[in-house]
Enzyme design. Sequence first.
Site, PDB file in Angstrom:
ATOM      1  N   CYS A   1      -2.319  -4.446   1.930  1.00 29.00           N
ATOM      2  CA  CYS A   1      -2.796  -4.096   3.266  1.00 29.00           C
ATOM      3  C   CYS A   1      -3.604  -5.253   3.833  1.00 29.00           C
ATOM      4  CB  CYS A   1      -3.639  -2.826   3.225  1.00 29.00           C
ATOM      5  SG  CYS A   1      -4.186  -2.311   4.864  1.00 29.00           S
TER       6      CYS A   1
ATOM      7  N   ILE B   1     -10.026   3.920  14.881  1.00 27.76           N
ATOM      8  CA  ILE B   1      -9.336   4.154  13.613  1.00 27.76           C
ATOM      9  C   ILE B   1      -9.849   3.202  12.541  1.00 27.76           C
ATOM     10  CG2 ILE B   1      -7.101   4.233  12.447  1.00 27.76           C
ATOM     11  CD1 ILE B   1      -7.505   6.398  14.525  1.00 27.76           C
TER      12      ILE B   1
ATOM     13  N   ARG C   1       0.819  -1.209   0.000  1.00 30.49           N
ATOM     14  CA  ARG C   1       0.000   0.000   0.000  1.00 30.49           C
ATOM     15  C   ARG C   1       0.855   1.261   0.000  1.00 30.49           C
ATOM     16  NH1 ARG C   1      -4.799   2.313   0.861  1.00 30.49           N
ATOM     17  NH2 ARG C   1      -4.765   4.290   1.963  1.00 30.49           N
TER      18      ARG C   1
ATOM     19  N   ILE D   1      -7.973   5.929  -1.057  1.00 35.16           N
ATOM     20  CA  ILE D   1      -6.972   6.982  -1.179  1.00 35.16           C
ATOM     21  C   ILE D   1      -7.612   8.297  -1.614  1.00 35.16           C
ATOM     22  CG2 ILE D   1      -5.111   5.343  -1.646  1.00 35.16           C
ATOM     23  CD1 ILE D   1      -5.398   6.103  -4.631  1.00 35.16           C
ATOM     24  N   ASP D   2      -8.888   8.464  -1.325  1.00 35.42           N
ATOM     25  CA  ASP D   2      -9.603   9.669  -1.743  1.00 35.42           C
ATOM     26  C   ASP D   2      -8.930  10.951  -1.261  1.00 35.42           C
ATOM     27  OD1 ASP D   2     -11.251   7.652  -2.499  1.00 35.42           O
ATOM     28  OD2 ASP D   2     -13.077   8.457  -1.606  1.00 35.42           O
ATOM     29  N   LEU D   3      -8.468  10.958   0.001  1.00 34.47           N
ATOM     30  CA  LEU D   3      -7.868  12.175   0.543  1.00 34.47           C
ATOM     31  C   LEU D   3      -6.566  12.519  -0.169  1.00 34.47           C
ATOM     32  CD1 LEU D   3      -8.538  11.727   4.374  1.00 34.47           C
ATOM     33  CD2 LEU D   3      -9.828  13.082   2.723  1.00 34.47           C
TER      34      LEU D   3
END
Length: 337
Positions: free
Chosen positions: A116, A327, A92, A123-125
């Site tokens: 992962c 998380i 990842r 991975i949008d951010l």
Amino acid sequence: MDKLVIEGGKPLSGTIAIHGAKNAALPILAASVLACGTVTIDHVPKLLDIGVMLDLLRELGCRAWHEGETVVLDTAPAHTSHVPETLMRQMRSSIFLMGPLLARFGEVQVYQPGGCAIGERKIDLHLQGLEALGAEVIELGNRIICRAPRLIGNDIHLAFPSVGATENIMMAAVLAEGRTTITNAAREPEIQDLQRFLNKMGAKIMGAGTDTITIEGVRKLEPCRYEVIPDRIVTGTVMVAAAATRGQVTLQNTNPAHLTSLIHVLRRCGVQIAIDGDIMKVSSSARPKAIERIVTSPYPAFPTDLQSQLMVLLAVADGTSIMKETILKAASSMWKN
């Protein structure tokens, strides 16, 4: 490895030196392509993910050597920003190459990362941050193309303090025109290490370790030599193992400041921890005490990467412990002993 055979019943004892942090080394290795020349990184562990990152860099045209704990990278021959799908699927953290390759070449082609074990993490951010810097993002199935002949600094607010997104935006923004401000940035020590590395190459970054990071774009970065911080997760794992087995272990080359939340929890469990500079001595001779409630949250709170290790200790603790995972959105768990 087909199996692990563990003979239990013995407390851990002895002295161990902690190796460099994998999660700091990976983005630093990726960021090396921002400078054209020979970069030397010390205290890099020989782990599978590190090997995959070096293979990725070689595929891009870089020359890479890993001798002992030192990696030498010649990034001058890099000639492509197309990251191979086969290697991206192995790890990842290969996504860290997006920011630096976009900044150096004006274009990068990657694929949805793999590797992962805890499942899919989007991975949008990362993509939103690069778009905010002026990149055009094109998604063609599993393939992602980012183009930006010219990156422009911007104010970027992260919906969640993602470590990877914070680091990718930092790496892209160092060569952007003007100022970039990242708010709600992740605060992890690995981000602080990346800031120190980039600044040593000539970047102008302030604020890593807080929730606001400011990057003043520069025109060029120069190669340097740098040493990676100790691995806080490995350090914490050994500390918990010593406590769970009622052993006595001395840990060298640590950074106790990166583990304040774990140290606090272990002391509440009755574990003795003595700190002298970068040396920590962990000892426990009695059954640990239960902890009423522990919640994993972004740094500096208790790290999710040490949750499973602490669960082992709490499983043999005297009383009931409750841990809530925030998380990974997992349900709370409870142990009764």
